[in-house]
Write a protein that holds these residues in place. Structure first.
Motif, short mmCIF file in Angstrom:
data_model
loop_
_atom_site.label_atom_id
_atom_site.label_comp_id
_atom_site.label_asym_id
_atom_site.label_seq_id
_atom_site.Cartn_x
_atom_site.Cartn_y
_atom_site.Cartn_z
N HIS A 125 141.13 150.75 8.31
CA HIS A 125 142.06 151.26 7.31
C HIS A 125 141.43 152.31 6.40
O HIS A 125 141.87 153.46 6.33
N ARG A 172 141.42 156.68 6.44
CA ARG A 172 141.88 157.44 5.28
C ARG A 172 140.82 158.45 4.85
O ARG A 172 141.11 159.59 4.51
N TRP A 183 149.07 152.79 5.52
CA TRP A 183 149.21 153.21 4.12
C TRP A 183 148.27 154.39 3.89
O TRP A 183 147.16 154.23 3.36
N LYS A 242 146.94 157.28 2.15
CA LYS A 242 146.89 158.01 0.89
C LYS A 242 145.46 158.40 0.59
O LYS A 242 144.55 157.95 1.27
N PHE A 275 152.79 150.99 -4.08
CA PHE A 275 153.79 149.99 -3.71
C PHE A 275 154.55 149.63 -4.96
O PHE A 275 153.96 149.41 -6.02
N GLU A 293 147.15 147.57 -6.78
CA GLU A 293 146.64 148.71 -6.02
C GLU A 293 145.58 149.41 -6.84
O GLU A 293 145.75 149.63 -8.04
#
Lengths: 309, 483
Positions: free
Chosen positions: B87, B91, B106, B108, B120, B158
């Motif tokens: 993950h 990124r 996800w 970003k 989120f 987050e």
């Protein structure tokens, strides 16, 4: 000079200036247990003087409420303090039913503190306000029950008569006083944001209760609010003191004993803060509920005393 | 899978690393159960070369593979969608080379573009957002935390970092130095400098003396002891247990003052250099260190006993911020935090060298909560103190050896990797040289890179007022992440 004038003068001075020293003594006690030298007990006083010299910074999102609230908080606390018996069990304003006025004046102050915190629009302060409101809803009924029971028991429905309980009710009175003192002490810890309910020294906004509500206040506003919360502590300490010390022992002894008990209570709080950790937020409610249970015991004991079984 | 097997602290020829088709590599990474320790791209003329290092912890091997990606390729199918351990790596890769992983769960920014980014969100009558930072009330590093709460309960947290992005990896390529390596993360000076020095020594083909190696390891363990003790105090400070906070705080000072006596810096700056160490530990100092550490051990044992007896402390620590072993494995949590969740990874033992191989690897009974994170620190402090004493004894056998060997030039086409178990966990430094013997890529992975997501998971379904306690338990690095 008239004894009452001296006492009025003296009690006003205690109410206004004892808060700094009480907080100073708590800090000194904590420093002692931590093996540090600690700051001078005059430091809270110096800090307030310094804050009075500073400018206010006001967030552009706030309204008149935020401007107005610190004055209200200070004024209501000071006014409420005038009803409370201090040294020699002398209340400056001694009227029948004073405890009702006392509670609701303090309530007004708290209401303004809460909406002023909401007024800033900060998510922290909203959170703090919600916590504070939550604790108040538990503390207030218990406080009312205790004061009403004690005052009903003492007979003449004035605030200063609570000191006579031990004298008038004998051994039964001692039991009632012990229960009431425990309950009021928990209230003192809760209302004045001390460990284990709140941590007055933390910098962690997410865990604060009272401190987080005044994050946006600065300068004179902050000075007034911290002064007021110190006064509140002295007021609650005075209530406890008047319950446990049998007064009427003359002017000098009465005044001396009163100050001594205040200092002793500050040392007890400081020691307690050094010895235990803070409770988890969800457990704090259980802790505060203990106060309610003791309040109910006080009420039942008072009823038994007054009406028999 | 086509790979080259290497060991920790080893240099291999860059050209020996097999280059496989990217599609094949992607499929293999998505399916493998070996955990990634490094995943980075490097400029390769017209292409981008993607290096992947996987760890086979049981055998102590590191599997290196690579793939070439054309610079015109703008997207590929995400690995993270099948294997969540990639993950963060993906990124980061997307941010550095602008090749978009499709269907990434996800996607970003990791460090750049701090202005507009998604979070989120949840809606409802009692839900509210709490935004903390990047500027905090205490003197701590900048980071933005966004809580989605219902009342006091946290549903999701987050974390947005990158406010301290200094471009360390590029600086390392342009002007590598021990001073730079030490400054990357101020609380892991020894670990960072050690990893950097080991990588450079491999790339130059330098063989350093056992004496220097021992002094490095003594300092590394000292750093662990010092920071762990400080953290124990900080955890207790957060729950307002004054006594513990003060006692641990004072004890930590004794340890860092010992480092000061060795190297002239309380954090061990300037102690390690490429080729060895700058300062010696003579017999007299060695005895003094043993004395100090005995005192430290005594105090820590007593204080911990008293702390764990206190019911108010235990009520705060127990069952706060649970991270289950399954989640921890999925996220590839490493180091001390991983161990506190029941993942038995420790690169000191997994990629064992001649100094740690004699030590017994003790198991830790993990309870996965804040208590577990408190207890593992205590256990590691005691363990590290015994390691230091044994290292000091060994040091007497190699008294005649040099502290620092002569410097050599970089060897062309090298690929060197060093994993150091700092106090947080495995710190990975990888460096490559080009055909002319210049550094061409320097890649750093701090343990925090893996573990920040663990913190998010820990605070889920906990009270928001317990966040600071969880945060202190993890005590992750901002600057080690931001680079």
């Amino acid at each position: 000079m008239d004894k009452n004038i001296i006492l009025t003068l003296f009690n006003t001075l205690i109410l206004l200036f004892m808060p700094f020293f009480v907080i100073g003594i708590i800090k000194k006690t904590k420093a002692f247990w931590a093996g540090r030298k600690g700051v001078s007990i005059f430091q809270p006083l110096f800090d307030t003087v310094r804050l009075f010299k500073k400018d206010r910074t006001i967030s552009s999102t706030t309204s008149w409420v935020f401007n107005f609230a610190p004055v209200v908080v200070f004024a209501t606390t000071l006014f409420a303090g005038l009803f409370v018996p201090m040294a020699n069990c002398y209340s400056i304003i001694n009227v029948v039913g004073a405890f009702v006025i006392f509670s609701y004046i303090l309530g007004l102050g708290k209401f303004f503190a809460l909406i002023s915190a909401m007024d800033t629009g900060s998510s922290f302060e909203g959170m703090g306000a919600s916590r504070e409101a939550c604790f108040t809803t538990i503390v207030e009924p218990a406080f009312f029950i205790i004061l009403a029971s004690l005052i009903a028991l003492s007979g003449n429905y004035t605030f200063s008569s609570i000191a006579n309980i031990i004298k008038s009710s004998g051994t039964f009175g001692i039991l009632i006083v012990i229960m009431a003192v425990i309950s009021l002490f928990i209230m003192l810890l809760t209302e004045c944001s001390r460990v284990p309910v709140d941590d007055p020294t933390t910098h962690l906004e997410l865990t604060m209760i009272h401190e987080v509500m005044i994050l946006d206040n600065s300068g004179v506003d902050l000075a007034l609010i911290t002064w007021a919360s110190g006064m509140k502590m002295v007021i609650l300490m005075a209530l406890i003191t008047n319950l446990i010390i049998p007064f009427g022992s003359g002017l000098k002894a009465g005044v001396g004993l009163f100050l001594l008990t205040l200092i002793l209570l500050a040392v007890v709080i400081g020691t307690l803060e050094s010895a235990i950790a803070r409770l988890r937020m969800s457990h704090v409610f259980e802790f505060v509920f203990v106060m309610s249970s003791f309040a109910l015991i006080v009420a039942s004991l008072a009823a038994v005393k007054m009406y028999g079984i | 899978m086509d790979y080259y097997i290497m060991k920790n602290n080893q240099r291999i020829n860059l050209l020996d690393i097999p280059t496989v088709d990217f599609g094949v590599l992607r499929a293999q990474l998505a399916a493998t159960n070996l955990r990634p320790v490094s995943f980075f791209g490097s400029d390769w003329g017209q292409n981008i070369k993607l290096f992947v290092v996987l760890a086979d912890d049981e055998k102590g091997n590191l599997l290196v593979s690579s793939a070439l990606i054309d610079k015109n390729v703008k997207e590929y199918e995400s690995i993270a969608k099948d294997n969540h351990q990639y993950h963060m790596f993906e990124r980061e890769f997307y941010e550095q080379f602008n090749i978009k992983p499709l269907a990434h769960p996800w996607l970003k920014p990791v460090r750049k573009n701090q202005n507009n980014y998604e979070f989120f969100e949840m809606e409802g009558e009692e839900t509210h957002q709490v935004a903390v930072g990047p500027i905090h009330a205490g003197v701590i590093e900048p980071g933005h935390f966004r809580f989605m709460c219902q009342g006091e309960k946290v549903y999701n947290l987050e974390i947005m970092l990158g406010y301290q992005h200094r471009g360390v990896e590029d600086l390392m390529v342009k002007k590598p130095s021990n001073q730079l390596a030490e400054s990357i993360c101020g609380d892991s000076v020894i670990a960072y400098n050690m990893a950097y020095s080991q990588v450079m020594e491999e790339l130059c083909g330098m063989e350093i003396t056992s004496r220097a190696k021992l002094i490095r390891r003594i300092a590394l363990e000292m750093e662990r002891v010092a920071i762990h003790i400080g953290d124990l105090g900080a955890i207790l400070g957060d729950i307002a247990y004054l006594m513990g906070k003060e006692v641990y705080g004072v004890t930590r000072t004794l340890v860092i003052n010992t480092l000061l006596e060795i190297s002239g810096s309380r954090f061990g700056r300037g102690l390690i250099t490429v080729g060895g160490v700058n300062f010696d530990i003579n017999k007299e100092l060695s005895e003094k260190i043993v004395d100090t550490l005995d005192g430290v051990k005594n105090t820590v044992e007593k204080m911990t006993k008293a702390t764990l007896k206190s019911s108010t402390v235990m009520s705060r620590l127990e069952k706060t911020g649970n991270v289950s072993k399954e989640v921890a494995e999925e996220l590839n949590l490493v180091g001390m935090i991983g161990r506190s969740c029941g993942i038995n990874l420790d690169s000191r033992f997994d990629f064992c060298d001649e100094f740690y191989k004699d030590f017994e690897r003790k198991s830790f009974k993990a309870t996965n909560d804040a208590y577990s994170r408190f207890k593992i620190r205590y256990k590691e402090i005691i363990e590290s103190i015994s390691f230091i004493k044994k290292f000091l004894k060994k040091l007497q056998d190699c008294e005649t050896e040099k502290l620092c060997v002569e410097k050599k030039d970089l060897i062309p086409n090298g690929f060197a990797l060093s994993i150091v178990e700092g106090w947080r966990g495995e710190l990975v430094h990888v460096a490559t040289t080009d055909g002319e013997g210049r550094l061409s890529r320097y890649k750093i992975k701090d343990p925090s890179f893996n573990n920040w997501y663990g913190l998010s998971m820990a605070v889920r379904n906990n009270g928001i007022s317990d966040f600071p306690l969880c945060n202190k338990g993890f005590d992750l690095s901002y600057c080690g992440f931001d680079l």
